[in-house]
Design a protein around this motif. Structure first.
Motif, PDB file in Angstrom:
ATOM      1  N   SER A 270      35.726  55.575  17.968  1.00 30.74           N
ATOM      2  CA  SER A 270      36.745  55.876  18.964  1.00 30.74           C
ATOM      3  C   SER A 270      36.084  56.071  20.321  1.00 30.74           C
ATOM      4  O   SER A 270      34.924  56.489  20.402  1.00 30.74           O
TER       5      SER A 270
ATOM      6  N   ASN B  40      46.064  51.936  21.405  1.00 30.73           N
ATOM      7  CA  ASN B  40      45.567  50.821  20.594  1.00 30.73           C
ATOM      8  C   ASN B  40      46.128  49.535  21.202  1.00 30.73           C
ATOM      9  O   ASN B  40      47.285  49.169  20.974  1.00 30.73           O
TER      10      ASN B  40
ATOM     11  N   GLU C  26      40.565  49.732  22.441  1.00 28.59           N
ATOM     12  CA  GLU C  26      41.185  50.995  22.823  1.00 28.59           C
ATOM     13  C   GLU C  26      41.047  51.208  24.324  1.00 28.59           C
ATOM     14  O   GLU C  26      40.028  50.860  24.919  1.00 28.59           O
TER      15      GLU C  26
ATOM     16  N   PHE D 258      39.420  47.099  16.801  1.00 26.34           N
ATOM     17  CA  PHE D 258      40.493  46.916  17.774  1.00 26.34           C
ATOM     18  C   PHE D 258      40.014  47.414  19.123  1.00 26.34           C
ATOM     19  O   PHE D 258      38.933  47.990  19.255  1.00 26.34           O
TER      20      PHE D 258
ATOM     21  N   SER E 192      45.123  57.898  24.505  1.00 25.36           N
ATOM     22  CA  SER E 192      44.443  56.796  23.817  1.00 25.36           C
ATOM     23  C   SER E 192      45.488  55.781  23.385  1.00 25.36           C
ATOM     24  O   SER E 192      46.503  56.135  22.783  1.00 25.36           O
TER      25      SER E 192
END
Length: 624
Positions: free
Chosen positions: A350, A490, A392, A390, A488
């Motif tokens: 993350s 996605n 972020e 992915f 945050s």
């Protein structure tokens, strides 16, 4: 543009060739072929009339051409056809579906030898024969010709399907096998358009190299992440949908708050850097991909292109002492030069791991949205909405505690308004979004999840998808007189919802046709170039080792790695305990399917066999 070259195979009375040739301009050449010889058509006046019309137009006609052996019929300099047409193929008489599948399979394997790189294969089939959801009614799979699976044997994918219209080619009269008077029933017939698929070859893990100080190190791309490192989707030249979404998001929030975009380092982290997540109840580090660094003194200039990539941004990460500080050791900075050769390095799970460094930087400005955007990587179970990689975007803003409520509400309102507007752009006229964006307050009292109900995906998707979060962390590592908000997002999941891309794997496709959908930058419904890919189901069962235990997440990760993301579902079926030995066995059902490549049953069987070997070695189980 060079003249188009069309090849027609399996012509009966040549009425399709004659009708089609009269609709084309002079720059398009047609080669019409049939399996019969001239003597076989001697008693068919319609065929001879059509042949006369074709010859008057200068159309090339060939007899005795076997559509399953096209390479034998054309010299190398006479191949490279832009389109190949095969209308209503049939083995003749009362041949069953198995024989006709075999005909299709051999035809497609033959097409790859004479079709141009970006050419198309058009196959017209009677109602229900194809076995795709476009057929109405849809036959049972075993009773269809399984045209998509047969095409995969030649390396082709179904890119379009539409009704076959005789009216579009006036004068066409469908005939039966060997020009029999009884024609096929063309009502409800479909034309299937196939294109080449990218090959599966070349998907081995890449080797990356980086220089730390005066020493070079290398590491291998994790097998479960092949093709997902260093793709540059968020870089300026890219027209990838995740970048389009990110730029729109930044532009919208930039209307309300001053923005400061920060350079995001390459996502390799030394051991300890992920511990900052645990202070915010993020149980992510256990699912991180750990990397082995190896000292590599080979000359980088001599390495082959495509097998290595030098990571300049990696230097940035290791030069920032704040990112290398272990919060669990009283904030004491330690020299990490000696730890470079250690194996405890992971891909960041993350962007939250960078928050502390951003906030403690001298250039941090209260009231300003500091933005980090980059790829993150997490081990996860194989589900439609979960992805191991992915992109972020993280917004970090700090302000005086007295202004917290007003600033937070303003941020949430603008974010919700933007997302609601974005998610309705591709809806059909007159339709409504089934549910607007919702901010759901979490039980921990510090976080909102940003939830959206997908309106254009299948039933396998969850009712609500979490596309992001808004966090107000505790002040353990913060300034006493300030509070902070972290947003945050996605980007991959958001892009899928906006464009209607139902398969996250499509975002990582190497096929250039994917990005063609986004060159203009406009938001229009995504149109896939690979329709109705077939599914293949295999079961796997194995005995557990009581001493070693069993990690189901690792089982999913191994399946993802071995299959190169071809496994789209893992379903637990049963648990069995032997009455005498008390040994435990588990059984799972795996579903294989690709989103952009031609996949055959033979390839799946090979992968399944390899998976059995890998789980025995990596998970210490015994396949049954």
């Amino acid at each position: 543009m060079a003249p188009r070259r069309l090849l027609l195979v399996g012509e009966g009375n040549f009425s399709f060739a004659a009708a089609l040739s009269e609709t084309l301009d002079d720059s398009t050449s047609v080669t019409a072929t049939c399996l019969q010889h001239p003597a076989d058509l001697a008693r068919d006046p319609v065929a001879w009339e059509n042949l006369r019309r074709l010859r008057e137009r200068g159309t090339e006609v060939r007899f005795g051409v076997d559509c399953t052996q096209l390479a034998d019929a054309f010299e190398l300099h006479h191949r490279e056809f832009d389109r190949i047409y095969f209308n209503f193929p049939h083995c003749g008489r009362k041949a069953g579906v198995a024989k006709n599948r075999e005909l299709l399979a051999k035809f497609f394997q033959s097409c790859k030898d004479v079709l141009a790189e970006e050419g198309e294969v058009h196959v017209a089939l009677c109602r229900g024969q194809g076995g795709t959801p476009a057929d109405k009614p849809l036959r049972e799979w075993h009773n269809s010709w399984q045209v998509v699976a047969m095409a995969a044997l030649g390396g082709f994918i179904l890119s379009d399907v539409h009704p076959f219209s005789c009216e579009a080619v006036p004068g066409y009269k469908c005939t039966g096998y060997r020009s029999q008077d009884k024609s096929f029933h063309v009502e409800g017939a479909l034309n299937h358009v196939f294109t080449r698929s990218l090959p599966f070859e070349g998907s081995q893990p890449r080797i990356f190299r980086t220089k730390l100080g005066d020493r070079w190190f290398s590491f291998s791309e994790p097998e479960a992440l092949v093709g997902k490192l260093n793709r540059g989707f968020l870089e300026a030249p890219s027209c990838h949908p995740v970048r389009i979404i990110n730029e729109k998001l930044l532009a919208e929030l930039g209307k309300v708050f001053p923005l400061k975009r920060l350079k995001c380092p390459f996502p390799l982290l030394p051991e300890g850097s992920t511990s900052v997540l645990t202070s915010w109840s993020r149980d992510i580090p256990s699912a991180a991909f750990w990397i082995n660094l190896h000292e590599d003194n080979s000359n980088s200039e001599s390495l082959a292109d495509g097998t290595t990539q030098d990571m300049e941004d990696f230097l940035v990460l290791f030069s920032e002492r704040s990112l290398l500080r272990d919060p669990g050791r009283d904030g004491k900075e330690e020299a990490h030069e000696e730890s470079y050769g250690q194996s405890k390095v992971c891909l960041r799970p993350s962007l939250l791991v960078h928050v502390q460094a951003v906030i403690q930087a001298p250039a941090f400005l209260p009231g300003c949205l500091h933005v980090l955007s980059g790829p993150v990587f997490q081990k996860c179970r194989i589900l439609p909405s979960t992805m191991p990689a992915f992109h972020e975007t993280l917004f970090i803003i700090g302000f005086n505690k007295n202004l917290k409520d007003g600033c937070l509400q303003s941020l949430l309102d603008h974010l919700k308004g933007f997302l609601d507007s974005l998610l309705t752009q591709t809806l059909l006229e007159g339709s409504k979004l089934s549910s607007s964006v919702e901010f759901v307050f979490q039980p921990n009292g510090k976080e909102y999840s940003i939830n959206v109900k997908p309106h254009n995906f299948g039933p396998d998707w969850a009712t609500d998808l979490t596309v992001g979060s808004v966090t107000t962390p505790s002040t353990g590592i913060m300034h006493e007189d300030q509070c902070f908000v972290l947003v945050s997002m996605n980007l991959d999941l958001l892009a899928m919802l906006v464009w209607g891309i139902s398969d996250w794997r499509m975002l990582w496709s190497f096929d250039h046709r994917f990005l063609k959908n986004f060159v203009s930058g406009n938001i229009e419904p995504f149109r896939s170039y690979s329709l109705y890919p077939p599914c293949y189901v295999h079961d796997i069962s194995f005995w557990l080792d009581e001493k070693k235990g069993f990690d189901e997440l690792e089982f999913h990760t191994v399946a993802r790695a071995v299959s190169r993301d071809m496994v789209i579902s893992i379903q637990f079926l049963s648990r069995f305990q032997h009455p005498k030995t008390q040994q435990v066995s588990l059984c799972y059902r795996l579903t294989y399917q690709t989103c952009d490549k031609a996949l055959t049953q033979q390839q799946v069987a090979s992968v399944q066999s390899q998976l059995r070997k890998e789980i025995q070695q990596r998970l210490h189980v015994i396949p049954r």
